[in-house]
Design a protein around this motif. Structure first.
Motif, PDB file in Angstrom:
ATOM      1  N   GLY A 107       8.883  65.642  39.689  1.00 11.45           N
ATOM      2  CA  GLY A 107       7.612  66.244  39.263  1.00 11.45           C
ATOM      3  C   GLY A 107       7.764  66.993  37.950  1.00 11.45           C
ATOM      4  O   GLY A 107       8.872  67.245  37.471  1.00 11.45           O
ATOM      5  N   GLN A 108       6.620  67.348  37.368  1.00 16.12           N
ATOM      6  CA  GLN A 108       6.655  68.016  36.063  1.00 16.12           C
ATOM      7  C   GLN A 108       6.658  69.533  36.196  1.00 16.12           C
ATOM      8  O   GLN A 108       6.960  70.238  35.244  1.00 16.12           O
ATOM      9  CB  GLN A 108       5.468  67.542  35.220  1.00 16.12           C
ATOM     10  CG  GLN A 108       5.593  66.055  34.877  1.00 16.12           C
ATOM     11  CD  GLN A 108       4.378  65.508  34.152  1.00 16.12           C
ATOM     12  OE1 GLN A 108       3.275  65.481  34.665  1.00 16.12           O
ATOM     13  NE2 GLN A 108       4.590  65.066  32.927  1.00 16.12           N
ATOM     14  N   SER A 157      13.055  62.201  37.131  1.00 18.40           N
ATOM     15  CA  SER A 157      12.114  61.523  36.224  1.00 18.40           C
ATOM     16  C   SER A 157      12.862  61.186  34.941  1.00 18.40           C
ATOM     17  O   SER A 157      13.979  61.671  34.713  1.00 18.40           O
ATOM     18  CB  SER A 157      10.953  62.450  35.900  1.00 18.40           C
ATOM     19  OG  SER A 157      11.432  63.566  35.174  1.00 18.40           O
ATOM     20  N   SER A 209       3.952  59.238  32.058  1.00 21.67           N
ATOM     21  CA  SER A 209       4.334  60.337  32.954  1.00 21.67           C
ATOM     22  C   SER A 209       4.742  59.762  34.316  1.00 21.67           C
ATOM     23  O   SER A 209       4.438  58.602  34.623  1.00 21.67           O
ATOM     24  CB  SER A 209       3.211  61.363  33.070  1.00 21.67           C
ATOM     25  OG  SER A 209       2.014  60.733  33.412  1.00 21.67           O
ATOM     26  N   GLY A 212       4.126  59.729  40.423  1.00 22.38           N
ATOM     27  CA  GLY A 212       3.795  60.434  41.667  1.00 22.38           C
ATOM     28  C   GLY A 212       4.904  60.309  42.698  1.00 22.38           C
ATOM     29  O   GLY A 212       5.748  59.421  42.603  1.00 22.38           O
ATOM     30  N   HIS A 213       4.900  61.207  43.709  1.00 23.54           N
ATOM     31  CA  HIS A 213       5.997  61.117  44.698  1.00 23.54           C
ATOM     32  C   HIS A 213       5.933  59.833  45.503  1.00 23.54           C
ATOM     33  O   HIS A 213       6.943  59.368  46.018  1.00 23.54           O
ATOM     34  CB  HIS A 213       6.088  62.364  45.582  1.00 23.54           C
ATOM     35  CG  HIS A 213       4.801  62.911  46.096  1.00 23.54           C
ATOM     36  ND1 HIS A 213       4.007  62.227  46.948  1.00 23.54           N
ATOM     37  CD2 HIS A 213       4.179  64.097  45.847  1.00 23.54           C
ATOM     38  CE1 HIS A 213       2.931  62.962  47.233  1.00 23.54           C
ATOM     39  NE2 HIS A 213       3.009  64.110  46.563  1.00 23.54           N
ATOM     40  N   GLN A 241      10.761  67.773  49.600  1.00 20.90           N
ATOM     41  CA  GLN A 241      10.444  68.029  48.195  1.00 20.90           C
ATOM     42  C   GLN A 241      11.371  69.087  47.618  1.00 20.90           C
ATOM     43  O   GLN A 241      11.850  69.966  48.332  1.00 20.90           O
ATOM     44  CB  GLN A 241       8.992  68.488  48.088  1.00 20.90           C
ATOM     45  CG  GLN A 241       8.039  67.456  48.678  1.00 20.90           C
ATOM     46  CD  GLN A 241       6.589  67.753  48.363  1.00 20.90           C
ATOM     47  OE1 GLN A 241       6.189  68.899  48.226  1.00 20.90           O
ATOM     48  NE2 GLN A 241       5.802  66.716  48.251  1.00 20.90           N
ATOM     49  N   ASP A 243      10.815  71.622  45.934  1.00 21.53           N
ATOM     50  CA  ASP A 243      10.320  72.990  45.738  1.00 21.53           C
ATOM     51  C   ASP A 243      10.352  73.853  46.997  1.00 21.53           C
ATOM     52  O   ASP A 243       9.862  74.972  46.982  1.00 21.53           O
ATOM     53  CB  ASP A 243       8.886  72.956  45.177  1.00 21.53           C
ATOM     54  CG  ASP A 243       7.948  72.085  46.001  1.00 21.53           C
ATOM     55  OD1 ASP A 243       8.243  71.848  47.188  1.00 21.53           O
ATOM     56  OD2 ASP A 243       6.913  71.647  45.461  1.00 21.53           O
ATOM     57  N   GLU A 379      -1.361  58.257  39.844  1.00 21.46           N
ATOM     58  CA  GLU A 379      -0.236  58.699  40.685  1.00 21.46           C
ATOM     59  C   GLU A 379      -0.333  58.115  42.084  1.00 21.46           C
ATOM     60  O   GLU A 379      -1.430  57.973  42.622  1.00 21.46           O
ATOM     61  CB  GLU A 379      -0.270  60.216  40.839  1.00 21.46           C
ATOM     62  CG  GLU A 379       0.222  60.963  39.630  1.00 21.46           C
ATOM     63  CD  GLU A 379       0.523  62.430  39.956  1.00 21.46           C
ATOM     64  OE1 GLU A 379       1.240  63.054  39.185  1.00 21.46           O
ATOM     65  OE2 GLU A 379       0.051  62.929  41.005  1.00 21.46           O
ATOM     66  N   LYS A 407       5.465  76.831  43.979  1.00 15.79           N
ATOM     67  CA  LYS A 407       4.556  75.988  43.184  1.00 15.79           C
ATOM     68  C   LYS A 407       4.076  76.712  41.931  1.00 15.79           C
ATOM     69  O   LYS A 407       3.978  76.123  40.869  1.00 15.79           O
ATOM     70  CB  LYS A 407       3.307  75.621  44.003  1.00 15.79           C
ATOM     71  CG  LYS A 407       3.556  74.815  45.247  1.00 15.79           C
ATOM     72  CD  LYS A 407       3.677  73.337  44.953  1.00 15.79           C
ATOM     73  CE  LYS A 407       3.771  72.526  46.226  1.00 15.79           C
ATOM     74  NZ  LYS A 407       4.301  71.175  45.974  1.00 15.79           N
TER      75      LYS A 407
END
Ligand code: UTP
Length: 484
Positions: A107-108, A157, A209, A212-213, A241, A243, A379, A407
């Motif tokens: 993710g970004q 990524s 970009s 997406g997951h 994930q 995070d 995504e 997040k």
């Protein structure tokens, strides 16, 4: 200048991608051609038609929607014997090396606004360990507990791949065997303007970009990770994930439920904290498990209650899954046929449209600095695989044992809330082991201390380790419990 790829883009109405081609150096031309080669023009054309055309943005189909059934935890009325059986099954799978961990880290992280891969963000209360280290230590500890070191797949990524690998290298892979940690990049998708024209970020760069997951499923296949799993005798992947340091990265009960039910894909739910909590909702529609985003579920339905007062749509998704290897293959290769006795057609995940501010250049090559969305990103979401899964199972988990993501920079789901939730968990474990720790009314300890996952990574392993300490330490500021 003609080139077969440029001609393809011209025929697809995307000639603007090469508008500045003649002005580029030979190296820059080649880079642009390489980026363009990543793009599936037929896919973009299809997405433009489905998601961009006027009237295309129809609402989500809510016809026949029902709340999804789920397995309640024993303390919530679930069957203790069934949970014990699941646990034994999961432990057996871990001992026999059938399970690998899988982290999506591509993710970004725009909301957090941290400069670097999110997994390198310091997250623990005392030592400031980065997220990756927390997971690494959990995976190491589980490997030691079950006598079988686990493989760990990490999806990066294009933007953060090199930095992620360098970080692991600089930290000696946090004590894990290098050969068991596998990095691979996820795919990219171009952003388009509202007419479906692919945007350029610079004269020689396409606005690409991460996809997406949900892109993780095809990336696992494309990268050879599924073949590697097969060679190693791994058929079960524990997905989480990057995070969420609270996650039970290797949870035998969850693995066991998944295996006993012969499920293709399983999920964890938490009861929603309040009716309009911003989570996806597990539902059943026409006999299939689906996740409906809060933004797609009318508020009246989010608030609906059962006769006993409980919320009707109570099952919130926290993005933790177990996936079967061959199921991933089926989703990743929709065109390959071979539904091999599954009774299910091979299926590709759908793309979702997200209107975003995209850093781009205009037709004259000038950078545009958008102050509102000027383009569309496409995504995929991993939970969109659920409707295609056979025997999907949803189990309940305790939020405080599995979920506190980072997040945002401040406020909800921020480093501060996550730090406090880790401290509360450590305090609960100390108390469960019979130790004393002073807390406030929310369970937050008054001292800052830390438990390494190598000491204890869940209540059970913590209690065992604590009881081996003679005498157990007093919980004070700076206490760090490292290994048992
Ligand atoms: P989020 O939906 O929170 O997105 O990702 P994000 O990109 O990390 O953060 P924002 O929205 O820009 O602030 C949830 C998880 O899915 C992974 C993220 O790394 C995180 O673990 N993810 C997301 C990917 O791996 N790839 C993606 O393309 C998107």
């Amino acid at each position: 200048m003609t080139h077969p790829l440029i001609e393809q883009f011209q025929r697809a109405g995307q000639a603007q991608v090469f508008a500045f081609f003649e002005q580029l150096s030979p190296e820059a031309r080649q880079r642009l051609l390489d980026e363009a080669a990543e793009i599936d023009l037929a896919e973009i054309e299809r997405l433009n038609r489905m998601l961009l055309a006027p009237g295309a943005a129809a609402g989500v189909d809510l016809e026949g929607l029902e709340p999804a059934p789920y397995e309640r935890r024993p303390e919530q009325g679930g069957d203790p014997a069934a949970w014990a059986k699941a646990r034994a099954e999961g432990e057996e799978a871990l001992r026999s090396g059938r399970v690998a961990a899988f982290t999506v880290a591509g993710g970004q992280g725009t909301r957090l606004g941290y400069d670097g891969p999110k997994g390198t963000f310091p997250v623990t209360p005392l030592k400031g360990k980065p997220l990756f280290q927390v997971f690494a230590e959990k995976i190491r500890a589980a490997g030691e507990r079950y006598g079988q070191p686990l493989h760990w797949f990490i999806m990066t990524s294009h933007a953060n791949h090199a930095a992620t690998e360098a970080f692991f290298d600089a930290h000696g892979f946090f004590g894990l065997e290098r050969g068991r940690v596998h990095f691979f990049r996820q795919g990219r998708m171009p952003a388009v303007d509202f007419e479906g024209k692919i945007l350029l970020e610079g004269p020689g760069t396409i606005a690409l970009s991460p996809d997406g997951h949900g892109g993780s499923l095809r990336a696992l296949e494309r990268s050879g990770s599924l073949d590697l799993m097969q060679r190693e005798g791994i058929d079960t992947l524990s997905y989480f994930q990057v995070d969420n340091p609270l996650v039970r990265a290797v949870d035998p009960e969850f693995i066991g439920w998944h295996l006993l039910r012969r499920s293709d894909m399983s999920s964890k739910m938490v009861p929603k904290a309040y009716p309009e909590e911003k989570v996806g909702h597990f539902c059943v529609q026409r006999g299939r498990l689906v996740v409906i985003e809060y933004s797609d579920l009318p508020v009246a339905m989010q608030r609906e209650t059962e006769p006993d007062g409980r919320l009707r749509y109570i099952a919130g998704s926290i993005a933790i899954h177990i996936l079967d290897r061959e199921f991933i293959r089926r989703i990743a290769r929709p065109a390959a046929g071979g539904s091999a006795g599954s009774g299910q057609p091979n299926q590709a995940l759908p793309f979702h449209r997200a209107d975003k501010k995209v850093a781009a250049i205009d037709a004259a090559g000038r950078p545009v600095k958008p102050d509102r969305p000027n383009g569309v990103k496409f995504e995929m979401f991993v939970f969109d695989a659920l409707p295609f899964a056979r025997n999907p199972v949803v189990i309940e988990t305790r939020r405080e044992d599995d979920f506190s993501p980072v997040k945002n920079a401040t406020g909800v789901d921020s480093p501060q809330t996550c730090r406090d939730d880790q401290l509360r968990q450590f305090a609960r474990w100390v108390r469960a082991a019979g130790g004393a720790v002073e807390t406030d009314a929310t369970g937050l300890p008054r001292t800052v201390f830390e438990v390494s996952p190598l000491f204890g990574y869940d209540e059970e392993s913590f209690v065992e380790a604590w009881r081996r300490l003679a005498p157990p330490p007093a919980v004070r500021d700076g206490l760090y419990l490292e290994s048992s």
